[in-house]
Structures are given as C-alpha cells and as structure tokens.
Design an enzyme around this catalytic site. Structure first.
Site, PDB file in Angstrom:
ATOM      1  N   PRO A   9     -31.441   3.452 -36.721  1.00  0.00           N
ATOM      2  CA  PRO A   9     -32.247   2.508 -37.486  1.00  0.00           C
ATOM      3  C   PRO A   9     -32.249   2.761 -38.983  1.00  0.00           C
ATOM      4  O   PRO A   9     -32.278   3.914 -39.431  1.00  0.00           O
ATOM      5  CB  PRO A   9     -33.660   2.684 -36.911  1.00  0.00           C
ATOM      6  CG  PRO A   9     -33.639   3.997 -36.220  1.00  0.00           C
ATOM      7  CD  PRO A   9     -32.229   4.196 -35.733  1.00  0.00           C
ATOM      8  N   ASN A  10     -32.185   1.669 -39.703  1.00  0.00           N
ATOM      9  CA  ASN A  10     -32.261   1.631 -41.170  1.00  0.00           C
ATOM     10  C   ASN A  10     -30.998   2.127 -41.870  1.00  0.00           C
ATOM     11  O   ASN A  10     -30.876   2.007 -43.091  1.00  0.00           O
ATOM     12  CB  ASN A  10     -33.496   2.395 -41.694  1.00  0.00           C
ATOM     13  CG  ASN A  10     -34.777   1.836 -41.123  1.00  0.00           C
ATOM     14  OD1 ASN A  10     -35.014   0.628 -41.226  1.00  0.00           O
ATOM     15  ND2 ASN A  10     -35.573   2.648 -40.475  1.00  0.00           N
ATOM     16  N   ARG A  17     -30.993   1.559 -49.708  1.00  0.00           N
ATOM     17  CA  ARG A  17     -32.234   2.178 -49.246  1.00  0.00           C
ATOM     18  C   ARG A  17     -32.439   3.555 -49.892  1.00  0.00           C
ATOM     19  O   ARG A  17     -31.532   4.385 -49.845  1.00  0.00           O
ATOM     20  CB  ARG A  17     -32.068   2.362 -47.731  1.00  0.00           C
ATOM     21  CG  ARG A  17     -33.049   3.260 -47.082  1.00  0.00           C
ATOM     22  CD  ARG A  17     -32.553   3.700 -45.701  1.00  0.00           C
ATOM     23  NE  ARG A  17     -33.620   4.393 -45.035  1.00  0.00           N
ATOM     24  CZ  ARG A  17     -33.456   5.242 -44.033  1.00  0.00           C
ATOM     25  NH1 ARG A  17     -32.263   5.486 -43.554  1.00  0.00           N
ATOM     26  NH2 ARG A  17     -34.494   5.841 -43.505  1.00  0.00           N
ATOM     27  N   TYR A  22     -30.453   8.946 -50.112  1.00  0.00           N
ATOM     28  CA  TYR A  22     -29.281   8.627 -49.282  1.00  0.00           C
ATOM     29  C   TYR A  22     -28.055   8.181 -50.073  1.00  0.00           C
ATOM     30  O   TYR A  22     -27.013   7.894 -49.481  1.00  0.00           O
ATOM     31  CB  TYR A  22     -29.662   7.541 -48.258  1.00  0.00           C
ATOM     32  CG  TYR A  22     -30.781   7.973 -47.327  1.00  0.00           C
ATOM     33  CD1 TYR A  22     -30.597   9.023 -46.434  1.00  0.00           C
ATOM     34  CD2 TYR A  22     -32.024   7.349 -47.355  1.00  0.00           C
ATOM     35  CE1 TYR A  22     -31.615   9.430 -45.591  1.00  0.00           C
ATOM     36  CE2 TYR A  22     -33.052   7.746 -46.515  1.00  0.00           C
ATOM     37  CZ  TYR A  22     -32.845   8.790 -45.637  1.00  0.00           C
ATOM     38  OH  TYR A  22     -33.847   9.204 -44.801  1.00  0.00           O
ATOM     39  N   ASN A  71     -25.892   9.764 -35.967  1.00  0.00           N
ATOM     40  CA  ASN A  71     -27.038   9.902 -36.856  1.00  0.00           C
ATOM     41  C   ASN A  71     -28.069   8.912 -36.312  1.00  0.00           C
ATOM     42  O   ASN A  71     -27.975   7.710 -36.552  1.00  0.00           O
ATOM     43  CB  ASN A  71     -26.664   9.564 -38.298  1.00  0.00           C
ATOM     44  CG  ASN A  71     -27.845   9.758 -39.241  1.00  0.00           C
ATOM     45  OD1 ASN A  71     -28.977   9.945 -38.802  1.00  0.00           O
ATOM     46  ND2 ASN A  71     -27.592   9.701 -40.531  1.00  0.00           N
ATOM     47  N   ALA A  74     -34.453   7.847 -37.639  1.00  0.00           N
ATOM     48  CA  ALA A  74     -35.798   8.278 -37.247  1.00  0.00           C
ATOM     49  C   ALA A  74     -35.934   8.525 -35.744  1.00  0.00           C
ATOM     50  O   ALA A  74     -36.805   9.301 -35.317  1.00  0.00           O
ATOM     51  CB  ALA A  74     -36.823   7.236 -37.705  1.00  0.00           C
ATOM     52  N   GLU A  95     -24.496  15.870 -33.889  1.00  0.00           N
ATOM     53  CA  GLU A  95     -25.601  15.214 -34.617  1.00  0.00           C
ATOM     54  C   GLU A  95     -25.391  15.409 -36.112  1.00  0.00           C
ATOM     55  O   GLU A  95     -25.088  16.526 -36.549  1.00  0.00           O
ATOM     56  CB  GLU A  95     -26.919  15.870 -34.171  1.00  0.00           C
ATOM     57  CG  GLU A  95     -28.147  15.383 -34.924  1.00  0.00           C
ATOM     58  CD  GLU A  95     -29.425  16.130 -34.509  1.00  0.00           C
ATOM     59  OE1 GLU A  95     -29.393  16.885 -33.504  1.00  0.00           O
ATOM     60  OE2 GLU A  95     -30.434  15.973 -35.198  1.00  0.00           O
ATOM     61  N   HIS A  97     -26.928  14.394 -40.188  1.00  0.00           N
ATOM     62  CA  HIS A  97     -27.923  13.781 -41.074  1.00  0.00           C
ATOM     63  C   HIS A  97     -27.412  13.835 -42.500  1.00  0.00           C
ATOM     64  O   HIS A  97     -26.798  14.837 -42.916  1.00  0.00           O
ATOM     65  CB  HIS A  97     -29.277  14.490 -40.966  1.00  0.00           C
ATOM     66  CG  HIS A  97     -29.846  14.369 -39.604  1.00  0.00           C
ATOM     67  ND1 HIS A  97     -30.412  13.210 -39.147  1.00  0.00           N
ATOM     68  CD2 HIS A  97     -29.874  15.247 -38.578  1.00  0.00           C
ATOM     69  CE1 HIS A  97     -30.783  13.387 -37.889  1.00  0.00           C
ATOM     70  NE2 HIS A  97     -30.465  14.605 -37.510  1.00  0.00           N
ATOM     71  N   ARG A 104     -37.485  18.238 -46.078  1.00  0.00           N
ATOM     72  CA  ARG A 104     -38.305  17.030 -46.230  1.00  0.00           C
ATOM     73  C   ARG A 104     -39.606  17.180 -45.419  1.00  0.00           C
ATOM     74  O   ARG A 104     -40.016  18.282 -45.109  1.00  0.00           O
ATOM     75  CB  ARG A 104     -37.478  15.807 -45.807  1.00  0.00           C
ATOM     76  CG  ARG A 104     -36.234  15.629 -46.695  1.00  0.00           C
ATOM     77  CD  ARG A 104     -35.417  14.420 -46.306  1.00  0.00           C
ATOM     78  NE  ARG A 104     -36.183  13.185 -46.491  1.00  0.00           N
ATOM     79  CZ  ARG A 104     -35.796  12.004 -45.985  1.00  0.00           C
ATOM     80  NH1 ARG A 104     -34.682  11.914 -45.283  1.00  0.00           N
ATOM     81  NH2 ARG A 104     -36.542  10.931 -46.190  1.00  0.00           N
TER      82      ARG A 104
END
Ligand code: DQA
Length: 138
Positions: A9-10, A17, A22, A71, A74, A95, A97, A104
């Site tokens: 998502p996103n 964004r 990012y 990735n 969320a 995985e 990111h 964070r």
C-alpha cells in the site's frame, strides 16, 4: 531466472509521497532501470493497496517463481495473513524497505514478515530492491 517484486500500500505514490523519506523517483522509472541493468532476469512487478490481492499474488507465483522481493509497506507491521502466505509457499522471499524503519516510529520496528523471509534489506532507499536482486543472483 524469474523474480517478482511486490509493492504494498501507498508505494504506488513513490516519487510523490513523503519525498524526504522515500525520494523523488517513481517506481515505474526505477523498475525500468532495473530491467535494463539485469537483462538476463525476467523481472515482474506487482503493486496493490489491497492485502487480499497481495496474498493472492503470493499464492499464484509462490510455487514456481525463483524469488519474491516484497515491500509490504504498512502491512509489514500488521499482517499475519501476508506472513502466513509467505510461510505457505516454497519460493524464497526477501523483505525490503526503502527507509530505515528502525530509525523511525516504534510501530515500524516490528515486522510480522521478517521471520518467514530469507532475509531483510532495510534503509538503502530504492537501492534496497537491487540489493535483494543481488542476493538471488548469488
Ligand atoms: C516502508 C516502511 C513502512 O513502515 C511504510 O509503511 C511504508 C514503506 C519502506 O519501504 O520504507 O509504506 O515499507
């Protein structure tokens, strides 16, 4: 070799964004660069904002493809269902990111996916995806 990159998502908003976190490159442009850089690999790309679509895609390819780079955005921090999908297939999953989630908010420090993935690449910007490809090339 065939690899599938799954973005959650996103991540369709990359380049627009939260650019300070990012970056300002769209994933489509970056993906085209990866395809040029690795002409010998069949690279596929799937993005969805829907948990069920991500699970269905893992089921669809996860018994035949050489590797999945995910990735989950969320959903990384919330989804037992994506974790179970990864655990349930035979293709190895890495995985990734873009941001260093450990630097964070605390809620980003936990991943439901890491324990069922081959490994985790975190915090190298979009280069995290390339580093994951390099793992599969070894
Ligand atoms: C992310 C980190 C997640 O915490 C966040 O929800 C994202 C992107 C990353 O690539 O840095 O959407 O997975």
């Amino acid at each position: 070799m065939a690899l599938l990159i799954i973005n959650g998502p996103n991540l369709n908003l990359l380049g627009k964004r939260e650019k300070s976190i990012y970056g300002d490159q769209s994933f489509d442009v970056y993906f085209a660069e990866l395809q040029q850089r690795y002409p010998g690999i069949t690279l596929q790309y799937f993005q969805s904002n829907s948990e069920s679509e991500i699970i269905n895609k893992i089921h669809e390819v996860g018994f035949e493809i050489d590797g999945i780079i995910i990735n989950a955005g969320a959903f990384t921090h919330t989804s037992v269902a994506i974790r179970d999908a990864i655990a349930g297939v035979t293709s190895p999953v890495v995985e990734v990111h873009i941001s260093n989630v450990h630097a964070r908010e605390e809620f980003r420090h936990k991943s439901f996916l890491s324990a069922v993935c081959k490994g985790v690449i975190v915090g190298f910007g979009l280069d995290s995806y390339r580093l994951a490809i390099e793992y599969f090339l070894k």
